[in-house]
Scaffold this motif. Structure first.
Motif, short mmCIF file in Angstrom:
data_model
loop_
_atom_site.label_atom_id
_atom_site.label_comp_id
_atom_site.label_asym_id
_atom_site.label_seq_id
_atom_site.Cartn_x
_atom_site.Cartn_y
_atom_site.Cartn_z
N PHE A 153 0.82 -1.21 0.00
CA PHE A 153 0.00 0.00 0.00
C PHE A 153 0.85 1.26 0.00
O PHE A 153 0.40 2.32 -0.46
N ASP A 154 2.08 1.17 0.48
CA ASP A 154 2.99 2.31 0.39
C ASP A 154 3.34 2.58 -1.08
O ASP A 154 3.31 3.73 -1.53
N VAL A 155 3.66 1.53 -1.82
CA VAL A 155 3.97 1.69 -3.25
C VAL A 155 2.73 2.16 -4.00
O VAL A 155 2.81 3.01 -4.89
N GLU A 156 1.56 1.63 -3.64
CA GLU A 156 0.32 2.03 -4.30
C GLU A 156 0.03 3.51 -4.08
O GLU A 156 -0.39 4.22 -5.01
N THR A 157 0.26 3.98 -2.85
CA THR A 157 0.03 5.40 -2.54
C THR A 157 1.00 6.29 -3.31
O THR A 157 0.62 7.33 -3.87
N ARG A 158 2.28 5.90 -3.33
CA ARG A 158 3.26 6.69 -4.06
C ARG A 158 2.97 6.69 -5.56
O ARG A 158 3.20 7.68 -6.25
N LEU A 159 2.47 5.58 -6.08
CA LEU A 159 2.11 5.51 -7.49
C LEU A 159 0.97 6.48 -7.81
O LEU A 159 1.00 7.18 -8.84
N LYS A 160 -0.02 6.52 -6.94
CA LYS A 160 -1.14 7.45 -7.14
C LYS A 160 -0.66 8.89 -7.14
O LYS A 160 -1.08 9.70 -7.98
N THR A 161 0.25 9.22 -6.22
CA THR A 161 0.79 10.58 -6.13
C THR A 161 1.58 10.93 -7.39
O THR A 161 1.45 12.04 -7.94
N LYS A 162 2.39 10.00 -7.87
CA LYS A 162 3.19 10.25 -9.07
C LYS A 162 2.31 10.44 -10.30
O LYS A 162 2.61 11.26 -11.18
N LYS A 163 1.21 9.72 -10.39
CA LYS A 163 0.30 9.89 -11.52
C LYS A 163 -0.37 11.26 -11.48
O LYS A 163 -0.60 11.88 -12.52
N GLU A 164 -0.70 11.75 -10.26
CA GLU A 164 -1.26 13.09 -10.14
C GLU A 164 -0.25 14.15 -10.56
O GLU A 164 -0.59 15.12 -11.24
N ILE A 165 1.01 13.94 -10.18
CA ILE A 165 2.07 14.88 -10.59
C ILE A 165 2.23 14.85 -12.11
O ILE A 165 2.42 15.89 -12.75
N GLU A 166 2.14 13.65 -12.70
CA GLU A 166 2.25 13.54 -14.15
C GLU A 166 1.15 14.33 -14.85
O GLU A 166 1.40 15.03 -15.85
N LEU A 189 8.70 14.99 -17.08
CA LEU A 189 7.71 13.98 -17.44
C LEU A 189 8.37 12.62 -17.69
O LEU A 189 7.84 11.57 -17.29
N GLY A 190 9.53 12.64 -18.36
CA GLY A 190 10.25 11.38 -18.60
C GLY A 190 10.68 10.72 -17.30
O GLY A 190 10.57 9.50 -17.15
N THR A 191 11.16 11.53 -16.37
CA THR A 191 11.59 11.00 -15.08
C THR A 191 10.41 10.40 -14.30
O THR A 191 10.50 9.29 -13.76
N ILE A 192 9.31 11.15 -14.24
CA ILE A 192 8.16 10.68 -13.47
C ILE A 192 7.52 9.47 -14.13
O ILE A 192 7.02 8.56 -13.46
N SER A 198 8.18 1.79 -12.97
CA SER A 198 8.88 0.96 -11.99
C SER A 198 7.93 0.56 -10.86
O SER A 198 7.90 -0.61 -10.44
N ALA A 199 7.14 1.52 -10.36
CA ALA A 199 6.19 1.23 -9.28
C ALA A 199 5.11 0.27 -9.76
O ALA A 199 4.70 -0.65 -9.04
N GLU A 200 4.63 0.45 -10.99
CA GLU A 200 3.61 -0.46 -11.53
C GLU A 200 4.15 -1.88 -11.67
O GLU A 200 3.45 -2.85 -11.37
N GLY A 201 5.41 -1.99 -12.12
CA GLY A 201 6.01 -3.32 -12.22
C GLY A 201 6.15 -3.99 -10.87
O GLY A 201 5.90 -5.20 -10.73
N GLN A 202 6.54 -3.20 -9.85
CA GLN A 202 6.67 -3.75 -8.51
C GLN A 202 5.31 -4.21 -7.97
O GLN A 202 5.20 -5.28 -7.35
N LEU A 203 4.27 -3.42 -8.22
CA LEU A 203 2.93 -3.80 -7.77
C LEU A 203 2.44 -5.06 -8.48
O LEU A 203 1.84 -5.94 -7.86
N LYS A 204 2.69 -5.16 -9.78
CA LYS A 204 2.27 -6.35 -10.53
C LYS A 204 2.97 -7.60 -10.02
O LYS A 204 2.36 -8.66 -9.88
#
Length: 285
Positions: A153-166, A189-192, A198-204
């Protein structure tokens, strides 16, 4: 002095009131508190208590499900290796599992299989019991369970935040008016985007490990004693032949020293024989 008789009744009254208060305090201290009736609970809870209860219920309902990764390893000996393998295959089909790896290894004294099975987490125990129901004892058995709920859930939360930043960067990119701003935003944008992938791969990966448990199964059969004796005998012959070839190669490698040694030996014998003949001649004379 005339005022004193007037004030005496006033002082006497104050003294009586003070003594009455002291008596009441003493009486209150001597009362047995356990004999007093306990206060009755109110029929209706206060608004604050209702809010707290509601929050507790909502927290329990919305609590995240546990994310558990279960892995295992078992090893055992069997008298019928093909039957044991067929039993594992049948257990896999019955529990919705699949074989991720299937290896066979044969030697002169042992035949073994190594299977890696992916099993739905809810069917892990059922599969293990079915696949090894005829095993009397295990050489090795280990089941590990790892709780990755917090990490997931930590990775999931960070992923959600990064998508909002994107999304914010994309909105800024639409409004950018200079080449410098456009290049700067595209770099971010490339960095984010890399971090999101990476976060999506870890979650999968974690979701797959949670959904499917992994069990490594090793089982083997010891072959008969005559086969072992035949193997040892053939190995002895092979080793003897290799030793003979080694000696021949060594002899060829040092042949000059061998010839020199043989020459010295014959020369020494010739000298000894000559000396012996000379001594015999002298004795005869």
């Amino acid at each position: 002095m005339k005022i004193l008789p007037t004030l005496l009744p006033f002082f006497f009254l104050i003294s009586c009131v003070a003594k009455k208060d002291q008596y009441q305090e003493s009486l209150a201290m001597n009362v047995d508190l356990t004999a007093l009736p306990s206060p009755q609970p109110s029929q209706k809870a206060s608004p604050n208590e209702d809010v707290n209860v509601t929050k507790d219920v909502d927290f329990i309902k919305n609590a995240p499900a546990k994310k558990l990764i279960k892995d295992g390893f078992v090893e055992f000996e069997t008298s019928d290796i093909e039957k044991a393998r067929a039993q594992i295959m049948n257990a896999s089909a019955a529990n919705g599992a699949y074989i991720a790896s299937d290896k066979q290894n044969s030697s002169e004294d042992k035949i073994s299989y190594t299977l890696i099975v992916r099993i739905p987490a809810s069917k892990f125990d059922s599969f293990l019991n079915s696949a090894t129901k005829d095993v009397r004892y295990f050489n090795h058995k280990q089941i590990d369970v790892k709780d990755v709920t917090a990490e997931y859930f930590d990775v999931e939360t960070r992923l959600k935040t990064k998508k909002e930043i994107e999304l914010r960067y994309r909105e800024l990119l639409k409004k950018a008016s200079t080449i410098k701003d456009i290049l700067s935003i595209e770099t971010e944008l490339g960095t984010i985007r890399t971090e999101i992938e990476s976060a999506e791969g870890q979650l999968k990966l974690q979701a797959d490990q949670v959904q499917y448990s992994t069990l490594r199964i090793e089982f083997y059969k010891i072959t008969s004693t005559p086969a072992v004796f035949t193997y040892q005998l053939s190995s002895a012959f092979s080793k003897g032949w290799e030793n003979l070839l080694t000696i021949v190669i060594l002899a060829v490698d040092v042949w000059p020293f061998i010839f020199l040694g043989v020459g010295l030996w014959f020369g020494f014998r010739k000298v000894v024989k000559r000396e012996s003949v000379k001594e015999e001649t002298d004795v005869t004379i």
